[in-house]
Motif scaffolding. Structure first.
Motif, short mmCIF file in Angstrom:
data_model
loop_
_atom_site.label_atom_id
_atom_site.label_comp_id
_atom_site.label_asym_id
_atom_site.label_seq_id
_atom_site.Cartn_x
_atom_site.Cartn_y
_atom_site.Cartn_z
N SER A 218 -7.52 19.57 -0.03
CA SER A 218 -7.32 19.36 -1.46
C SER A 218 -7.39 20.72 -2.13
N LEU A 219 -6.30 21.14 -2.75
CA LEU A 219 -6.26 22.49 -3.31
C LEU A 219 -7.32 22.70 -4.37
N ARG B 268 2.28 24.63 0.82
CA ARG B 268 3.32 23.95 0.04
C ARG B 268 2.82 22.55 -0.27
N ALA B 269 2.76 22.21 -1.55
CA ALA B 269 2.28 20.90 -1.98
C ALA B 269 3.42 20.10 -2.57
N GLU B 270 3.37 18.79 -2.39
CA GLU B 270 4.38 17.92 -3.00
C GLU B 270 3.69 16.68 -3.54
N ARG C 90 0.13 21.77 -13.55
CA ARG C 90 -1.20 21.22 -13.76
C ARG C 90 -1.38 19.93 -12.95
N TYR C 91 -0.35 19.08 -12.98
CA TYR C 91 -0.44 17.78 -12.31
C TYR C 91 -0.53 17.93 -10.80
N ILE C 92 0.32 18.76 -10.23
CA ILE C 92 0.34 18.86 -8.76
C ILE C 92 -0.90 19.59 -8.23
N LEU C 93 -1.51 20.42 -9.07
CA LEU C 93 -2.75 21.09 -8.65
C LEU C 93 -3.98 20.21 -8.84
N GLY C 94 -3.77 19.00 -9.38
CA GLY C 94 -4.90 18.10 -9.57
C GLY C 94 -5.83 18.54 -10.68
#
Length: 643
Positions: A132-133, A110-112, A65-69
């Protein structure tokens, strides 16, 4: 489990022919924090995360949830938002989350993201991209924490948000159009208030023109051979004042235009140069920003040249106006001398020269005010027409949003019939309207609570606004069922308010209704038991969607019968149309749902990690040991599937 590498990982396009028309979460890995070294590679179908309490199951979902904003909005539920934020922060610490996703179009990213920093997104070549995803709608997921499903069943705005997810892009577009239309209506209302104020001020003085005009008529020469000449001379004297004033107004208009062009030129130059700070010229992208500076500099120079040319033309007009003013002044001087000589020949006129001069000066001012009033009224009429058009567009956009929601509700009802029924009532939630109206009527000297309730029930904000502008107290009294005196005082107070645009643009939110069939009747989800609330919402969540569905312990508050009837029965169909990731304690979900991948978590109190992973049969012993139900779930599987 071996620690997975966490550096850049180039993503690839999905091979041709291997098409999945939905988004997928491919993997998550964590460096640092409670889940340091953990990596999960998810299947396209049903994924279950199991383990004892405190082993990290919930943490995985909240990290995603956090990394997907997609952290919850504090305005929706502050306690829940704070709890999730604290959970992520506490378990991530100084670590970093890495997430690989694949869009429905087959593009991988790939997101970090570490705690407290923005997300860095890499493309399929492993290069950073300005994407921004979540905000750009590149990738979305549906994520629900513990007890959040029950909140949806009892909270209309959460239900509306759930409905909107099934037409997300269309709703997002129309919401943006509604916001734009709302600003236009508010700006238009502000302009109307301003011009109405000017009209009122002018209307206060214009009636005096009749008194002044009558006195000037009384001062006209009643008889004598020169009476007509003197009357004409008086008329021309008044006209000379208006002529001089007109040229003064023209000079003022040209000077104002020149000043406005200078100000605008300065503002544009500032706006086009301010973002390009000196640090950019010293950074790694200096070449690009030098090109930008050149581009903006050329535009500013062009604008300044054009502004200077227009200012020059304005100055030329001023000089020609000055020449015409001097010619007019010469003509006026000769005409004034003729006027004085004519008046000097009349004893009666000499007695009234001073009074006449004062009255003519006042008459000139009132004549100009009367002319201005006519123009203001015409402008107000035009602006009112435009305002009504803007209000119509604003209302039409809300109708468009409702139509989208109704279409979704109808599709959901059809898909879930006969057990679940979904409907939407347009503008059904009038609580904000009621609140705004009560605030506007504070200090009106009335007991306004009951009249407000009747007005809100019978009149839309647009209808009430029209009555306010027209001052139609009789119509308000008839439609809202309030007394004539109440209607008159309410309209007067609202018209004097500077918040009329707030009333016109208050958003009557559509009211959702989600119902569960209980026997022969349908019951509102808000009035159901805890288990029934989950029973009515879960089937909606499990419907096919392009977004992955992540739920933390969907079996909470449900007994095993409900779990089977509500969840498991739908899993086979659901996982064929979207990716599912559940954290669960109930064996029926991974076993009877035939999970494609199960991740078994354990913890030593300081760190959580995956001890086993694979299909249901691969982790049979761990499922029996950890999950509620023990061997019964496997016995039931044997009975149902014969193995």
């Amino acid at each position: 489990m071996d620690k997975a590498p966490v550096g850049k990982r180039a993503a690839t396009k999905r091979p041709a022919g291997d098409h999945h028309p939905h988004h997928r979460i491919l993997s998550i890995e964590v460096a640092g924090g409670f889940l340091d070294g953990t990596r999960l590679d998810f299947s396209d179908g049903l994924n279950c995360i199991i383990g004892g309490r405190g082993t990290g199951k919930t943490t995985v979902l909240e990290f995603i949830r956090y990394i997907l904003g997609m952290m919850p909005d504090f305005s929706d539920s502050r306690p829940r938002a704070k709890a999730i934020e604290a959970h992520v922060k506490g378990n991530l610490g100084s670590g970093t989350i890495y997430l690989e996703v694949e869009t429905k179009h087959g593009t991988r990213y790939r997101a970090e993201r570490p705690w407290g920093d923005d997300v860095q997104v890499l493309d399929h070549d492993g290069e950073p991209v300005p994407v921004s995803l979540d905000r750009d709608l590149v990738f979305k997921a549906d994520i629900y924490s513990q007890n959040e499903i029950e909140e949806i069943a009892t909270t209309p705005r959460f239900q509306l948000s759930l409905i909107d997810r099934f037409a997300e892009e269309a709703i997002r577009e129309v919401e943006a159009e509604i916001a734009r239309a709302k600003r236009q209506v508010q700006d238009s209302a502000a302009e109307l208030r301003m011009i109405e104020g000017r009209i009122r001020e002018t209307e206060d003085v214009v009636p005096e023109i009749d008194v002044v005009g009558k006195r000037l008529q009384e001062l006209q020469v009643a008889d004598g051979g020169d009476a007509s000449l003197i009357s004409e001379a008086h008329s021309h004297k008044a006209l000379r004042g208006r002529e001089t004033a007109a040229l003064g107004d023209l000079r003022l208009a040209i000077n104002d235009a020149k000043a406005a062009m200078r100000r605008q030129g300065e503002q544009i130059a500032e706006a086009c140069s301010a973002p390009l700070i000196a640090e950019f010229r010293e950074g790694p992208n200096a070449g690009l920003f030098e090109e930008l500076e050149g581009l903006m500099g050329a535009f500013i120079d062009t604008y300044r040249r054009e502004t200077k040319r227009l200012e020059g033309e304005g100055q030329d007009v001023l000089e020609r106006l000055q020449a015409l003013s001097e010619r007019l002044a010469g003509e006026h001087a000769r005409q004034k001398q003729q006027y004085r000589e004519l008046v000097a020949q009349s004893d009666a006129e000499r007695k009234h020269v001073a009074e006449r001069a004062s009255l003519q000066k006042r008459h000139l001012f009132l004549t100009r005010a009367q002319h201005d009033l006519s123009g203001l009224r015409q402008k107000h009429k035009t602006m009112e027409t435009r305002h009504r058009k803007l209000m119509g567009e604003f209302s039409g956009l809300r109708d468009k949003r409702f139509a989208l929601r109704k279409e979704v509700a109808d599709r959901l009802s059809q898909a879930l019939a006969p057990m679940v029924r979904v409907s939407v009532r347009q503008a059904g939630d009038r609580s904000t309207y009621e609140s705004v109206l009560k605030d506007m009527l504070k200090g009106c000297g009335l007991q306004y609570m009951r009249p407000v309730m009747r007005i809100v029930e019978t009149l839309s904000p647009e209808e009430l606004s029209r009555l306010v502008r027209k001052g139609d107290a009789a119509r308000l009294s008839e439609d809202a069922g309030v007394s004539d005196e109440q209607a008159s005082r309410i309209l007067s107070h609202l018209k004097a308010s500077d918040q009329l645009s707030s009333l016109e643009t208050v958003d009557l939110e559509d009211e959702p209704l989600i119902e569960l069939k209980d026997g022969t009747d349908y019951k509102n989800s808000a009035g159901l038991s805890t288990g029934q609330r989950c029973t009515v919402i879960l089937p909606i969540l499990l419907l096919e969607s392009e977004r992955p569905l992540l739920i933390d312990q969907p079996e909470d508050n449900l007994d095993n019968a409900f779990v089977y009837d509500t969840i498991v029965r739908n899993l086979q169909e659901a996982k064929g149309g979207r990716q599912l990731i559940f954290a669960t304690h109930n064996p029926n979900i991974p076993v009877l749902g035939e999970a494609d991948r199960v991740f078994v978590f354990s913890s030593d109190g300081r760190k959580g990690h995956v001890t086993h992973q694979g299909g249901v049969d691969d982790v049979k012993e761990q499922v029996e040991h950890l999950l509620e139900g023990g061997k019964e779930a496997f016995v039931l599987r044997m009975q149902r599937y014969g193995h």
